[in-house]
Design an enzyme around this catalytic site. Structure first.
Site, PDB file in Angstrom:
ATOM      1  NE  ARG A   4       1.811  -4.723  11.172  1.00  0.00           N
ATOM      2  CZ  ARG A   4       2.698  -4.517  10.267  1.00  0.00           C
ATOM      3  NH1 ARG A   4       4.100  -5.084  10.659  1.00  0.00           N
ATOM      4  NH2 ARG A   4       2.782  -3.681   9.537  1.00  0.00           N
ATOM      5  NE  ARG A  31      -4.370  -1.274  10.202  1.00  0.00           N
ATOM      6  CZ  ARG A  31      -3.422  -0.670   9.795  1.00  0.00           C
ATOM      7  NH1 ARG A  31      -3.400   0.664   9.498  1.00  0.00           N
ATOM      8  NH2 ARG A  31      -2.261  -1.163   9.741  1.00  0.00           N
ATOM      9  CE  LYS A  57      -2.325  -0.687   4.007  1.00  0.00           C
ATOM     10  NZ  LYS A  57      -1.840  -1.766   4.268  1.00  0.00           N
ATOM     11  NE  ARG A  68       6.122  -0.668  10.468  1.00  0.00           N
ATOM     12  CZ  ARG A  68       5.079  -0.783   9.844  1.00  0.00           C
ATOM     13  NH1 ARG A  68       4.985  -0.216   8.645  1.00  0.00           N
ATOM     14  NH2 ARG A  68       3.939  -1.070  10.425  1.00  0.00           N
ATOM     15  NE  ARG A  91       6.271 -17.397  10.165  1.00  0.00           N
ATOM     16  CZ  ARG A  91       5.325 -18.091   9.998  1.00  0.00           C
ATOM     17  NH1 ARG A  91       5.267 -18.721   8.879  1.00  0.00           N
ATOM     18  NH2 ARG A  91       4.428 -18.169  11.017  1.00  0.00           N
TER      19      ARG A  91
END
Ligand code: AMP
Length: 193
Positions: free
Chosen positions: A147, A88, A13, A136, A125
């Site tokens: 998430r 969201r 995004k 982050r 991963r």
């Protein structure tokens, strides 16, 4: 042009939003970026949000709605924007509808980047294993898994919400970046025409 970009974490995004910013002179409104800025400058909002974000959970609706409402109060921003990472939850989408209606700001489209969750998880991963650290706090495999679960349970219902309103447009987010950009550009052209 006023649009929402939907898609799970890692779907691209941010990359697509940045391309739209330069190609269409739109303002990118990323609640994730706003929250990270609040965390690094140590504001009250940042203090509340930091730990929640690190766990990969959603910060309270009221908080992100306030951030977006403040940005949309700017008349130039209201002329053309990309909402990236907001809304969201259905609650946030309903609040956004009210906010836009009260300020007579029409929404043109909602673009969903459709991706395969399993592949997203493999990617992050691998990245974590290769680098040993992540840029982050919420890019660890554990937080990312969280998430994705949060996305599936709380954000996926937005696709139906916007489909019912007739504004949802789905794009294959697994295609190469260039192809995704082209698919978005041709959709925007078709709704402008
Ligand atoms: P993002 O950069 O969009 O992936 O957002 C990073 C984190 O910020 C998310 O995992 C949430 O903790 C928080 N966040 C960003 N946008 C929202 C939102 N609209 N509602 C709730 N939490 C959000």
């Amino acid at each position: 042009m006023r649009l929402i970009l939907l898609g799970p974490p890692g779907a691209g995004k941010g990359t697509q939003a940045q391309r739209l910013v330069s190609d269409h002179q739109l303002v990118q409104l990323s609640t994730g970026d706003m929250l990270r800025a609040a965390v690094s400058s140590g504001t009250e909002i940042g203090k509340t949000a930091g730990a929640i974000m690190a766990r990969g959970e959603l910060v309270p609706d009221l908080l992100v709605i306030a951030l977006i409402a403040e940005k949309l109060a700017d008349a130039d921003v209201a002329k053309g924007f990309i909402l990236d990472g907001f809304p969201r939850t259905v609650g946030q989408a309903e609040e956004l509808d009210e906010l836009l209606a009260s300020r007579r700001i029409p929404l043109d489209t909602v673009i969903e980047l459709v991706v395969d969750e399993g592949i997203l998880l493999d990617r992050v991963r691998k990245r974590a294993a290769e680098s040993g650290q992540t840029a982050r706090a919420d890019d660890t495999p554990e937080a990312l898994e969280k998430r994705l679960v949060v996305y599936r349970t709380q954000t996926v219902p937005l696709t139906d919400y916007y489909r019912q309103k007739g504004v949802l447009h789905q794009v294959d987010g697994m295609a190469p970046i260039e192809a995704v950009s082209e698919a978005i550009a041709s959709h925007l052209k078709s709704i402008k025409a």
